[in-house]
Design an enzyme around this catalytic site. Structure first.
Site, PDB file in Angstrom:
ATOM      1  CD  GLU A 220      -1.743  -2.403   1.466  1.00 59.27           C
ATOM      2  OE1 GLU A 220      -2.599  -3.287   1.326  1.00 59.27           O
ATOM      3  OE2 GLU A 220      -0.584  -2.630   1.901  1.00 59.27           O
TER       4      GLU A 220
ATOM      5  CG  HIS B 169     -11.056  -7.797   6.544  1.00 61.33           C
ATOM      6  ND1 HIS B 169     -10.343  -8.557   7.438  1.00 61.33           N
ATOM      7  CD2 HIS B 169     -10.455  -7.970   5.342  1.00 61.33           C
ATOM      8  CE1 HIS B 169      -9.362  -9.186   6.812  1.00 61.33           C
ATOM      9  NE2 HIS B 169      -9.402  -8.847   5.542  1.00 61.33           N
TER      10      HIS B 169
END
Length: 665
Positions: free
Chosen positions: A404, A471
């Site tokens: 990322e 998540h």
């Protein structure tokens, strides 16, 4: 590092005397500037100095090997990059004194700046993201097919950061034309190389990336210039990354206040004998290329230039700036372009609206690139980019490695090089792995050196789907706190499509939150063609005089359900839609009308945006309030997996009681 070093051997190859002398003069100039800066530092006329004495051959050689249209990304010991690009000295001196003729309007110091005029992108103190930015610049060069290389610098200390691995891996996988230049100068501040890495040569790491690598004597200007020229020519025609390790030494402290007492005398003496300027001067004198007369002329010319430009910088007034100027420069100014729909509507899901908005923006902007894990053939984990590669190709819809930080940095590099980027975080939770470049690079870029970051980071977020602690977060507060970022958080398909189009048009970095639980559960009539909606404008979903309900994201739907259940409550229900910029005008107008305010959010309470909204209402609407401002939010725990625990965590079932209690106050 050995104390017995190889002697300097120069190979002129086919270089002309003019080129040989030019390289010498280019090295002499930063050396003389540094010597002057050390005097000024002792006099208190500059605040700090990172010395590059002994490393001039690398900065000068690499920059001279590139064309002036090719980007260079230097570090704080690369004065030779800036002088070789012929930046007027008074501007450099003004930069170091924090004056207006510098490049950061006094907002950053020393070498923490960039300039599009001279195709230089300056570093941030976190070092690593610089490498990913170079990958993004190189990607833009490759997509444009402009036959350009770029070069980025790091020290051997910076190679220990994860961003080093991520950037090199991305560049290798994508065959990007970038030179990764490691200045191996012996010490990371005071930590010797033996305590930084456990391999003989950093260049050997290239093998792990399937990347060509070379070891270069960083004190030998002819070796640096000739080899880098050859490699730059090569990657212009055959795009690929190359790892270069320049063996050199830092003759001064990490910065001057640090000193060099930790360096053994014999090591310092050995490298002093390899001084890049003294040795090259002696070589040119022996070859008859340089004469004492030429040397004296160079010294006089450079000394006069330094003194003249220093005086100009000293004479410049101390910088002043109104608060309004400071605030206005946090974001690049942009004029909202309203595009209204002229087509029929389809009743579609939230997820379809996002996909449509993204697809139509790709059609509208030929320079827009989508990047993210599994976004190409697989279409992303939520299938938002499904079939995009069939329309736009893999060059513009790019699967990324799991990295990322490097991809956020690369997205910024695309923007620097004149393109647009949308990066998909597979889940908003994973943004923590890309947090540094978002909050320290993207957010601060325009304020620091007037370079916008045309990047949208898509953030699938939220609980309610049993995805557990890693998540399910709705972590908007991480970014609403950071000046320079815009934050969008729609609750309906119509808003999601129009706001995404605007976010992509906006030249500033935007965090675009998309609640996963809404993706396939919420339908709405949405125009089939392209349209935009303004950022910073809330939506008034219901009107009433009893109370103001302020919410966003999935929580808006909880509020609607509660009002449908309690039909006797006449409330203003405000869907914020964007959190930065925030529609304070709509909030204040409603609260002044109703006299009561309740804020409902999915995020946990402490340090959240609801706290700021509550404080703003108290400060600006206190005399209109008939009750304290109420906040309703999730528990102060991570988000649990079990369905029952997750429902207990969320504030959905607590909202009705809190609303009724406030109404009865």
């Amino acid at each position: 590092m050995p104390t017995t070093l190889k002697p300097m051997v120069y190979d002129k190859r086919n270089l002309t005397n003019e080129t040989l002398l030019n390289l010498y003069k280019k090295m002499l100039k930063p050396r003389m500037i540094e010597e002057k800066m050390l005097i000024l530092l002792r006099q208190g006329k500059i605040s700090k100095w990172f010395g590059g004495i002994g490393q001039e051959a690398i900065a000068v050689g690499v920059t001279s090997a590139l064309t002036k249209d090719e980007y260079v990304l230097p570090m704080h010991r690369n004065l030779g990059v800036f002088t070789t690009r012929e930046i007027p000295l008074y501007r450099l001196f003004s930069q170091w004194q924090g004056k207006a003729n510098g490049f950061t309007k006094g907002r950053d110091r020393s070498f923490h700046f960039g300039t599009q005029e001279f195709k230089i992108v300056g570093m941030i103190s976190h070092l690593g993201p610089q490498l990913g930015v170079a990958s993004g610049i190189a990607l833009a060069n490759k997509l444009k097919d402009n036959k350009q290389a770029c070069a980025v610098f790091t020290g051997e200390g910076g190679t220990s950061e994860g961003d080093f691995h991520e950037a090199l891996n991305v560049a290798s996988v994508w065959s990007l034309p970038v030179l990764f230049c490691i200045e191996n100068n012996g010490y990371g501040l005071s930590t010797p190389t033996s305590e930084q890495y456990n391999c003989e040569h950093l260049a050997d790491r290239g093998k792990g990336y399937g990347m060509e690598s070379h070891i270069i004597d960083g004190n030998n200007i002819l070796e640096v210039y000739s080899k880098v020229s050859e490699l730059a020519d090569s990657i212009r025609e055959n795009p690929r990354p190359i790892l270069l390790e320049f063996k050199t030494f830092r003759m001064r402290g990490h910065e001057e206040a640090s000193g060099t007492k930790y360096v053994p005398d014999e090591l310092m003496n050995a490298w002093s004998a390899k001084d890049p300027i003294d040795n090259y001067r002696n070589f040119l004198l022996l070859e008859g290329v340089l004469t004492q007369e030429i040397e004296e002329a160079y010294q006089q010319e450079i000394s006069a230039e330094i003194n003249e430009n220093l005086q100009k910088a000293f004479d410049e007034e101390k910088i002043t700036s109104a608060k309004s100027n400071e605030l206005n420069d946090v974001y690049k100014s942009s004029v909202y372009e309203e595009v209204t729909s002229n087509s029929n509507t389809d009743n579609i899901r939230f997820v379809d609206a996002i996909s449509q908005g993204l697809q139509q923006s790709m059609e509208r902007h030929d320079d827009l690139v989508i990047m993210g894990q599994d976004v190409a053939e697989y279409g992303g984990v939520f299938k938002i980019t499904n079939d995009f590669i069939n329309q736009f190709g893999k060059e513009r819809v790019r699967n990324t490695p799991i990295c990322e930080s490097a991809i956020v940095s690369a997205a910024y590099g695309l923007s620097v090089n004149g393109m647009k980027a949308v990066m998909e975080m597979q889940f908003a939770d994973f943004v923590s792995s890309g947090f540094n470049p978002i909050v320290n690079l993207l957010a601060k870029s325009h304020y620091r050196w007037n370079q916008h970051a045309d990047v949208v980071v898509r953030m699938p977020c939220g609980a309610g789907v049993g995805a557990g602690p890693f998540h399910s977060q709705t972590n908007e507060a991480w970014f609403t706190k950071t000046p320079g970022l815009k934050v969008v958080y729609p609750a309906f398909p119509y808003d999601a499509k129009g706001l995404l189009a605007t976010a992509i048009n906006d030249p500033n970095p935007v965090l675009f939150f998309e609640h996963k639980a809404l993706y396939r559960s919420v339908y709405q009539d949405v125009p089939t063609d392209y349209y935009t909606l303004p950022l910073g404008k809330a939506s008034l979903l219901k009107e009433g005089n009893d109370i103001t309900i302020i919410s966003f994201g999935s929580a808006v739907h909880w509020a609607l359900e509660t009002l449908e259940k309690n039909t006797d409550i006449a409330a203003d229900l405000i869907d914020l839609r964007t959190l930065q910029p925030l529609d304070t005008e709509a909030i204040y107008a409603s609260v002044k009308k109703t006299g009561k305010a309740i804020i409902l959010q999915e995020d946990s309470l402490f340090g959240s945006i609801s706290s700021d909204i509550s404080a703003m209402i108290m400060e600006n609407c206190f005399e209109y309030l008939d009750a304290p401002v109420k906040r309703v939010a999730s528990l102060e725990t991570p988000i649990p997996f079990d369905q029952g625990l997750e429902q207990q965590y969320l504030p959905k079932n607590d909202f009705e009681a809190a609303l009724l209690e406030l109404l009865a106050y």
